[in-house]
Motif scaffolding. Structure first.
Motif, PDB file in Angstrom:
ATOM      1  N   ASP B  15       0.819  -1.203   0.000  1.00 42.88           N
ATOM      2  CA  ASP B  15       0.000   0.000   0.000  1.00 42.88           C
ATOM      3  C   ASP B  15       0.861   1.265   0.000  1.00 42.88           C
ATOM      4  O   ASP B  15       0.414   2.336   0.354  1.00 42.88           O
ATOM      5  N   THR B 132      -1.662   3.089   6.946  1.00 42.39           N
ATOM      6  CA  THR B 132      -1.630   4.047   5.838  1.00 42.39           C
ATOM      7  C   THR B 132      -0.752   5.213   6.268  1.00 42.39           C
ATOM      8  O   THR B 132      -0.164   5.186   7.347  1.00 42.39           O
ATOM      9  N   ARG B 143      -9.019   9.770   1.494  1.00 41.20           N
ATOM     10  CA  ARG B 143     -10.286   9.180   1.064  1.00 41.20           C
ATOM     11  C   ARG B 143     -10.052   7.683   1.013  1.00 41.20           C
ATOM     12  O   ARG B 143      -9.016   7.245   0.544  1.00 41.20           O
ATOM     13  N   ASN B 145      -9.999   4.206  -0.451  1.00 40.93           N
ATOM     14  CA  ASN B 145     -10.152   3.581  -1.758  1.00 40.93           C
ATOM     15  C   ASN B 145     -10.813   2.213  -1.579  1.00 40.93           C
ATOM     16  O   ASN B 145     -11.047   1.774  -0.455  1.00 40.93           O
ATOM     17  N   SER B 146     -11.110   1.567  -2.699  1.00 41.55           N
ATOM     18  CA  SER B 146     -11.932   0.358  -2.589  1.00 41.55           C
ATOM     19  C   SER B 146     -11.177  -0.772  -1.890  1.00 41.55           C
ATOM     20  O   SER B 146     -11.771  -1.559  -1.160  1.00 41.55           O
ATOM     21  N   THR B 147      -9.867  -0.827  -2.099  1.00 36.82           N
ATOM     22  CA  THR B 147      -9.088  -1.867  -1.412  1.00 36.82           C
ATOM     23  C   THR B 147      -9.179  -1.677   0.099  1.00 36.82           C
ATOM     24  O   THR B 147      -9.342  -2.637   0.858  1.00 36.82           O
ATOM     25  N   GLN B 148      -9.061  -0.412   0.503  1.00 43.65           N
ATOM     26  CA  GLN B 148      -9.103  -0.136   1.939  1.00 43.65           C
ATOM     27  C   GLN B 148     -10.484  -0.456   2.509  1.00 43.65           C
ATOM     28  O   GLN B 148     -10.610  -0.996   3.605  1.00 43.65           O
ATOM     29  N   ARG B 149     -11.524  -0.112   1.737  1.00 45.60           N
ATOM     30  CA  ARG B 149     -12.877  -0.454   2.178  1.00 45.60           C
ATOM     31  C   ARG B 149     -13.026  -1.956   2.351  1.00 45.60           C
ATOM     32  O   ARG B 149     -13.569  -2.436   3.340  1.00 45.60           O
TER      33      ARG B 149
END
Ligand SMILES: Nc1ncnc2c1ncn2[C@@H]1O[C@H](COP(=O)(O)OP(=O)(O)OP(=O)(O)O)[C@@H](O)[C@H]1O
Ligand SMILES: [Mg+2]
Lengths: 364, 270
Positions: B15, B132, B143, B145-149
Motif C-alpha cells: 500500500d 496508511t 479518502r 479507496n476500494s481496497t481499503q474499504r
C-alpha cells in the motif's frame, strides 16, 4: 469532496448557511435601499452590531474546533482574536496619514505624543493592505504554532494547558498596556478614518464590512466542517477521548493538535480583523483573560462539538449581554457565571443537545 | 458463528507506505536485553532478557504484578526503562522512538483494559487504525479507496461486528470491545502483535475463536500473548515464558513449564 457533498450530511449547517446568506442580503438591502424614514429601515448602527455578532460567531467556531473536537480547552483564544484585530488596526492607523491631531504624516498620533522620531520596524509594511492582511493570518498563526509546539511537545494537557493559555493572553494584555511597546498603550488604536480608501463612517463601507463578516463566517464554517468531517476530524476526536491510545495506532498526536490549534488561531485572527473596523477601536482589554473565558461560555451554551452550536451560543449570549448591560450592567458578570454553572450542570451538550433530545422525544 | 475468515496483512502489504527497515535476517524480531524498570525503587522489571523469533507465537504467563504489562509498555514506548536495550529486528532501536513511530515501525498492541474510541463507530475505529500514511496533511485529505474499504469489511467480518458497523464503540459489550480492539490491531498490519489478556470477559465460544485467530496469524507475524486463562494458553501455546518479579523464571513447552518446581511454587506459594 465538493461543498454540496460535504453539506449533504449536515442539514443544520445547510439551514444555517442559507439563513446567514438571507440575513446578510436582507439587512444590507434594508439599510441601503429602504429610506431612513421607513419603518423597515435598518440603521447603520444595527448593521454594525450584527456584523460584530458575526465576528464573535467566527471566533466561537475557532474555539469549538480546538475545544469541542480536539479537547484542548484554550482559555486564551481572545489573544489570537486581538492580534488579528491589532494587525488590521495598524493598517487603519497608517491610513490616517496626516489627518491625525498632530498632522504628522509619518507617525501615528500616539507616537508623536511619546516624542518618537521614527516608525518602529514592526510597523513597517502596515501601510499596505495586503501586508496587514497577511499579518492578520501570520501573527496569530505563528504565535499558536510556537506556543502549541512547546506545550504539546511537552505533553501539557488538561487544566495545566488551560491555565497557561490564560497566562498567555494575560501576558499580552500587560505588554500591550505599556506605551513603550508601540501599540498605543492603554488607549490602543482608534480614530480610524478609512479602509482601502473607503470612509469608515459611510453606510456603504459599513455594510460592505458586515457582508464580508458574513462571508467569512460562512467560509469559516464550511472549511471547519470539511476539517471535522475529514479523517483528521476523527483523529482529533480520538485524541480528545483517548489521547495516548491514538499514539499507539501510529498518529503523532502533537502534530495533529498543533495543526488544529494553528488553524483555529488563524480563524480567530480573521474574526478580530473584521471586528476592529466595525467597532472602531482595538485596545489591550481585548486580551483580558475574562474575554477568553467568555468565548468558552458561548460555545458551552450553544453546544460544543457541533460547529453550529458555537455560532448559536455566540449570538445568543452576546445578544443577552447587549440587553443586560443596557439594563443592569453590574449584574452581567454574575449572570454569565450563573449561566455557565447552569449549562455545565443541566445541559452538558448545550442548546443543541437540548434540541436533539426534544426531537428524539418527539419522534418517539 | 462461522469459521474465522482471516485478513491477510502480509500479502497485501503493497500500500505504498514506508516504514523503517525491519531486518530479521539473523533470527529474532524482538530483543529485550537486561531491561530494568523501577517505580519509586520497586523493580517492576528486573534485568529482564527475552527474545521473540520471527513468526513465533509466544505466550507469556506469570502471577499478578509479574511485570507482563510493564514489559509491553517498554516495547511500545509507553515506559522508558532505567537500563537495558530493546531492539526490533537487528537495526531498530525502540528506545530511540516515540509511541507513534514504534507503531508505524510495525508493532501493534492490544491493551489489557479494552481501549477503543468510544465516541467513534466500529467502522471509524477500524478506519483510524488502518495501515496508511498517518501524517497530518495526508490524513486531512484521505479518502478510502476500494481496497481499503474491502480491508475494513474483511476485518469487520473476522471480528463478527459487521452488523454493528455504524454503532458507537462505547455501546458495545465488553467482549465485542475486545474483538474490536483485535480488529484494530489487524488493520494496522503489524509485524509484531502484542496482545495483553485478549480473552478476559469473553464467552467460551469467543475464546475459541480468538485462539483460532491468533494461531492463524502466527507464522506470517510474530505474536506475543499475555494471558491468565491457562486453558486458553494451552490451546495456542508452543513456547511459554513464565515471568516472575520482573524477570524470566523459565521457558519451555506448556507441560515443561507447568511441571517446573519453581513455577508451581510461585503459583501456589506465597
Ligand atoms: N506506573 C506505575 N507506577 C507504579 N507502579 C507500577 C506502575 N505500573 C506498574 N506498576 C507496578 O509494577 C508491577 C508490575 O505491573 P504489571 O502491570 O506489569 O503486572 P502484570 O504482570 O501485567 O500483572 P497483571 O497480571 O495483574 O496484569 C506491579 O506491582 C505494579 O503495581
Ligand atoms: Mg497486566
Amino acid at each position: 469532496m465538493g461543498i454540496g457533498n460535504l453539506l449533504a450530511r449536515d442539514r443544520v449547517g445547510k439551514t444555517f448557511l442559507t439563513l446567514l446568506a438571507l440575513f446578510a442580503v436582507v439587512v444590507s438591502t434594508l439599510n441601503l435601499l429602504v429610506p431612513e424614514a421607513s419603518a423597515f429601515h435598518v440603521s447603520t448602527f444595527t448593521v454594525t452590531v450584527a456584523g460584530k455578532y458575526l465576528c464573535y460567531a467566527l471566533l466561537a467556531l475557532a474555539v469549538d474546533l480546538v475545544w469541542g473536537y480536539c479537547g484542548i480547552l484554550s482559555l486564551g483564544h481572545g489573544a489570537f482574536f486581538a492580534l488579528g484585530g491589532y494587525a488590521m488596526g495598524m493598517y487603519m492607523m497608517r491610513q490616517i496619514g496626516e489627518r491625525g491631531v498632530y498632522g504628522n504624516a509619518l507617525l501615528p498620533d500616539f507616537m508623536v505624543f511619546l516624542n518618537w522620531k521614527e516608525l518602529p520596524w514592526y510597523w513597517l509594511g502596515f501601510d499596505h493592505f495586503w501586508f496587514a492582511s497577511l499579518m492578520v493570518l501570520l501573527v496569530p498563526g505563528l504565535l499558536a504554532c510556537l506556543f502549541g509546539w512547546l506545550a504539546f511537545r511537552s505533553r501539557v494537557t488538561g487544566v495545566y494547558l488551560s491555565i497557561i493559555t490564560q497566562a498567555l493572553t494575560y501576558a499580552f494584555m500587560l505588554a500591550f498596556f505599556r506605551n513603550e511597546m508601540g501599540f498605543g498603550g492603554n488607549n490602543g488604536l482608534t480614530d480610524f478614518k478609512d479602509i482601502l480608501g473607503f470612509n469608515l463612517q459611510k453606510d456603504g463601507t459599513r455594510v460592505a464590512i458586515f457582508l464580508l463578516s458574513a462571508l467569512f463566517l460562512g467560509l469559516g464554517y464550511i472549511t471547519s466542517r470539511f476539517v471535522v468531517e475529514s479523517k483528521m476530524g476523527r483523529v482529533v476526536t480520538a485524541v480528545r477521548d483517548a489521547e495516548s491510545r491514538t499514539r499507539f495506532i501510529g498518529y503523532k498526536v502533537e502534530h495533529f493538535k498543533l495543526w488544529i490549534f494553528v488553524f483555529s488561531a488563524v480563524l480567530a485572527g480573521i474574526a478580530g480583523a473584521l471586528y476592529v473596523p466595525q467597532v472602531g477601536i482595538i485596545n489591550p482589554s481585548e486580551f483580558s483573560p475574562l474575554n477568553s473565558l467568555e468565548l468558552v461560555i458561548w460555545v458551552a451554551v450553544g453546544g460544543r462539538g457541533t460547529l453550529y452550536g458555537a455560532v448559536l451560543g455566540a449570538i445568543l449570549v452576546n445578544y443577552a449581554k447587549t440587553i443586560f448591560t443596557g439594563i443592569l450592567p453590574e449584574v452581567w458578570l454574575f449572570a454569565l457565571g450563573g449561566l455557565f454553572v447552569a449549562v455545565t450542570l443541566f445541559m452538558p451538550d448545550g442548546l443543541v443537545g437540548v434540541a436533539r433530545r426534544l426531537r428524539l422525544g418527539g419522534v418517539r | 458463528m462461522s469459521t474465522v475468515r482471516i485478513h491477510d496483512p502480509v500479502t497485501d502489504e503493497n500500500d505504498g507506505v514506508a516504514s523503517p527497515e525491519l531486518d530479521t535476517a539473523h533470527g529474532p524480531i524482538l530483543y529485550l536485553e537486561d531491561v530494568t524498570v523501577s517505580f519509586d525503587g520497586f523493580r517492576a522489571l528486573n534485568v529482564l532478557s527475552l527474545y521473540i523469533d520471527d513468526g513465533e507465537l509466544r505466550c507469556i504467563i506469570g502471577p499478578n504484578g509479574a511485570g507482563k504489562t510493564t514489559m509491553m509498555d517498554v516495547i511500545t514506548g509507553k515506559t522508558r526503562p532505567d537500563a537495558g536495550t530493546v531492539f526490533f529486528g537487528q537495526t531498530i532501536d525502540l528506545l530511540k522512538l516515540d509511541e507513534p513511530s514504534i507503531a508505524q515501525a510495525g508493532i501493534g498492541r492490544k491493551f489489557q483494559k479494552p481501549s477503543v474510541f468510544e465516541q467513534l463507530t466500529v467502522f471509524e475505529n477500524l478506519e483510524l487504525a488502518m495501515h496508511t500514511d498517518k501524517r497530518v496533511w495526508p490524513t486531512l485529505f484521505a479518502r478510502l479507496n476500494s481496497t481499503q474499504r474491502d480491508d475494513i469489511e474483511i476485518v469487520m467480518e473476522t471480528i463478527g461486528l459487521t452488523a454493528q458497523r455504524q454503532e458507537r464503540a462505547g455501546s458495545l459489550s465488553h467482549g465485542q470491545k475486545q474483538w474490536l480492539e483485535i480488529g484494530m490491531l489487524l488493520m494496522q498490519k503489524p509485524k509484531l502483535l502484542l496482545v495483553d489478556e485478549p480473552v478476559a470477559g469473553m464467552t467460551h465460544q469467543e475464546t475459541e475463536r480468538t485462539a483460532e485467530l491468533l494461531l492463524s496469524l502466527a507464522g506470517k507475524h510474530s505474536v506475543v500473548v499475555v494471558e491468565h486463562d491457562m486453558e486458553f494458553v494451552r490451546s495456542i501455546a508452543r513456547k511459554v515464558t513464565v515471568l516472575h518479579e520482573g524477570s524470566v523464571l523459565t521457558e519451555g513447552t506448556m507441560d515443561e513449564v507447568q511441571n517446573h518446581p519453581r513455577v508451581i511454587e510461585v503459583y501456589l506459594g506465597d
